[in-house]
Write an enzyme that holds these catalytic residues in place. Structure first.
Site, mmCIF file in Angstrom:
data_model
loop_
_atom_site.group_PDB
_atom_site.id
_atom_site.type_symbol
_atom_site.label_atom_id
_atom_site.label_comp_id
_atom_site.label_asym_id
_atom_site.label_seq_id
_atom_site.Cartn_x
_atom_site.Cartn_y
_atom_site.Cartn_z
ATOM 1 N N HIS A 243 2.884 14.352 1.078
ATOM 2 C CA HIS A 243 2.251 15.638 0.779
ATOM 3 C C HIS A 243 3.329 16.709 0.888
ATOM 4 C CE1 HIS A 243 -1.835 14.101 0.734
ATOM 5 N NE2 HIS A 243 -1.656 13.532 1.906
ATOM 6 N N ASP B 181 1.041 2.633 3.756
ATOM 7 C CA ASP B 181 0.142 3.706 3.302
ATOM 8 C C ASP B 181 0.961 4.988 3.081
ATOM 9 O OD1 ASP B 181 -2.077 5.030 2.400
ATOM 10 O OD2 ASP B 181 -3.186 4.942 4.289
ATOM 11 N N ASP C 158 -8.920 2.993 -2.939
ATOM 12 C CA ASP C 158 -8.245 3.651 -1.807
ATOM 13 C C ASP C 158 -8.237 5.172 -1.885
ATOM 14 O OD1 ASP C 158 -6.858 3.270 0.714
ATOM 15 O OD2 ASP C 158 -5.243 4.327 -0.292
ATOM 16 N N HIS D 63 -10.279 -0.130 1.297
ATOM 17 C CA HIS D 63 -10.266 0.997 2.251
ATOM 18 C C HIS D 63 -11.667 1.059 2.851
ATOM 19 C CE1 HIS D 63 -9.333 5.411 3.274
ATOM 20 N NE2 HIS D 63 -10.642 5.305 3.465
ATOM 21 N N HIS E 39 0.815 -1.220 0.000
ATOM 22 C CA HIS E 39 0.000 0.000 0.000
ATOM 23 C C HIS E 39 0.849 1.271 0.000
ATOM 24 C CE1 HIS E 39 -3.959 1.806 1.726
ATOM 25 N NE2 HIS E 39 -3.262 2.760 1.129
ATOM 26 N N HIS F 38 -5.102 -0.875 5.965
ATOM 27 C CA HIS F 38 -4.835 -0.018 7.137
ATOM 28 C C HIS F 38 -5.861 -0.128 8.256
ATOM 29 C CE1 HIS F 38 -7.591 2.501 4.889
ATOM 30 N NE2 HIS F 38 -6.675 2.948 4.062
ATOM 31 N N HIS G 49 1.378 5.342 -2.089
ATOM 32 C CA HIS G 49 0.889 6.384 -2.998
ATOM 33 C C HIS G 49 2.108 7.068 -3.609
ATOM 34 C CE1 HIS G 49 -3.290 6.110 -1.504
ATOM 35 N NE2 HIS G 49 -2.715 5.793 -0.362
HETATM 36 O O1 DOR Z 1 -4.277 9.261 4.983
HETATM 37 C C1 DOR Z 1 -4.565 8.918 3.861
HETATM 38 N N1 DOR Z 1 -3.894 9.374 2.788
HETATM 39 N N2 DOR Z 1 -5.574 8.086 3.697
HETATM 40 C C2 DOR Z 1 -6.035 7.770 2.495
HETATM 41 O O2 DOR Z 1 -6.958 7.008 2.406
HETATM 42 C C3 DOR Z 1 -5.478 8.388 1.282
HETATM 43 C C4 DOR Z 1 -4.099 8.806 1.511
HETATM 44 C C5 DOR Z 1 -3.617 9.752 0.436
HETATM 45 O O3 DOR Z 1 -3.785 9.447 -0.737
HETATM 46 O O4 DOR Z 1 -3.051 10.782 0.788
HETATM 47 ZN ZN ZN Z 2 -6.877 4.168 2.423
HETATM 48 ZN ZN ZN Z 3 -3.810 4.701 1.053
#
Ligand code: DOR
Ligand code: ZN
Ligand code: ZN
Length: 410
Positions: A292, A288, A155, A182, A66, A217, A68
């Site tokens: 950012h 996860d 997700d 999710h 998991h 998660h 991103h």
């Molecule tokens: O905290 C999270 N960030 N939860 C999510 O489901 C998405 C993820 C994100 O893409 O930033």
């Molecule tokens: Zn998620």
């Molecule tokens: Zn996620």
């Protein structure tokens, strides 16, 4: 060139192996292992690059179900190159990239595009469940599976409509692809009940459809009670948690770097997550990894976006908080961070150092403590809750498909 890792503590629960010796990698595969009382495979003739790892832990490459990577669409947060570099720096050789991108990964072409841009590690595309993750029209699940998607997931959000989710489970069962789920009820966002309600709903729906369900998660005791009961009743389900859920409770949720979805829970939930990691209710530790920008995370807790990064801290934090703290064995950690992930992906060539398996290897120093320093991360993200923590388990070397993708050997 073939690679021989010398003087490693080779740990592989899939072969009940924990011995100091030599690991031979040739042509992208594990060729042989030689250790005291252990002689597996044949050592091929030819030239060998020998790397002495001086007693460090040698294990199958880590697998993160998991992550991103934000590429395409949000490359100011992360991109394929920096995400893959962060993964390699954390000992990961396989990661599953969630589809909440721009455009969303919701077609076979989008899956192929991601796979054509891999950078050193196995970065696998997870396809969306519905077109644009809008919840109204099912994506081409069979087509995405044929294009190489490792799973489907919505997700970032849930599929609110139970009828749509049942259709998705049926299509996933038909296409023989797992669903990474999710689970959060939109109307109960952020609550234990919201997570547990959709986990329970989807346990029932996936069972009805005969689909392979993997719960993402999991953070709440309430959800774990249902998962434990479902497993005892023979449901075909697996579940992951993330390091922040077994290290922090919600008393820490005052800074943006401690904000994620699902959120940090009570101290009782933290205990329950550790218990579930110990008793097998939890099958895998995923990160996860959700990078950012500074602006998105550092304007106070309320305004901060959801998500924390994890690829460069997951192993050391998990090793320190679970193995060193005496909750689980090293074998169990290797299962949680590698072997079980391969099983969930149904990839027999990974998560193991069996002769013939992919030459995906992580070499880690679990003896020397170090302090987590976000400034040193390969990720573009700095949004970690683990900054300043003293941990054990620094990555020394990561090999993927026989190629060195990270090297911090002195
Ligand atoms: O905290 C999270 N960030 N939860 C999510 O489901 C998405 C993820 C994100 O893409 O930033
Ligand atoms: Zn998620
Ligand atoms: Zn996620």
């Amino acid at each position: 060139m073939n690679l021989c890792i010398v003087n490693g503590r080779i740990v592989d629960p899939t072969q009940n192996l924990d011995a100091v010796g030599e690991l031979y990698l040739a042509e992208g595969r594990v060729a042989a292992i030689r250790a005291e009382n252990v002689s597996l495979g044949e050592i091929p003739a030819g030239e060998w690059e020998r790397i002495d790892v001086k007693g460090a832990l040698v294990m199958p490459g880590l697998i993160d179900l998991h992550v991103h990577f934000r590429d395409p669409g949000f490359t100011y947060k992360e991109d394929m190159k920096t995400g893959s570099a962060a993964a390699a720096a954390g000992g990961f050789t396989t990661v599953c990239m969630m589809p909440n991108l721009k455009p969303v990964t919701d077609t076979p072409a989008a899956v192929k595009d991601l796979h054509s841009r891999q950078e050193g590690i196995n970065a696998l595309a997870v396809g969306a469940i519905t077109m644009g993750q809008k919840g109204t029209e099912l994506a081409d699940i069979k087509g995405m599976k044929e294009a190489g998607a490792c799973a489907i997931s919505e997700d970032g959000r849930s599929v609110a409509d139970a009828g749509m989710m049942l259709k998705a489970f049926r299509a996933a069962a038909e296409a023989d692809i797992p669903v990474f789920d999710h689970t959060e009820d939109d109307a109960l966002l952020g609550t234990e009940a919201g997570e547990a309600c959709l986990a329970a709903r989807d346990l029932i729906l996936a069972r009805d459809a005969g689909a392979k369900l993997h719960l993402c998660h999991i953070s709440a005791k309430l959800s774990l009670d249902f998962i434990r009961a479902a497993k005892a009743a023979g449901y075909d389900v697996t579940a992951e948690t993330a390091p922040h859920y077994f290290v922090f409770d919600k008393s820490r949720a005052t800074h943006g770097h401690f904000k994620m979805n699902p959120p940090l829970r009570t101290a009782d939930d933290v205990k329950a997550v550790i218990e579930a990691v110990k008793d097998g209710t939890i099958d895998a530790i995923a990160t996860d990894h959700a990078p950012h920008s500074r602006e998105e995370k550092e304007q106070g807790y309320e305004k901060a976006m959801n998500g924390v990064i994890g690829l460069e801290t997951s192993f050391p934090v998990s090793y320190t908080a679970l193995v060193k703290a005496g909750h689980i064995s090293l074998f169990r950690l290797v299962e949680l961070m590698s072997s079980n992930g391969a099983k969930i992906l149904r990839d027999e060539n990974r998560g193991t150092l069996k002769v013939g398996a992919a030459a995906d290897v992580a070499v880690l120093d679990v003896e020397t403590p170090f302090t987590v320093d976000p400034a040193a991360f390969r990720s573009k993200g700095r949004n970690t809750p683990f900054a300043g923590m003293e941990v054990y388990g620094k990555t020394l070397l990561t090999v993927c498909g026989g190629n060195i993708v990270f090297n911090d050997m002195q």
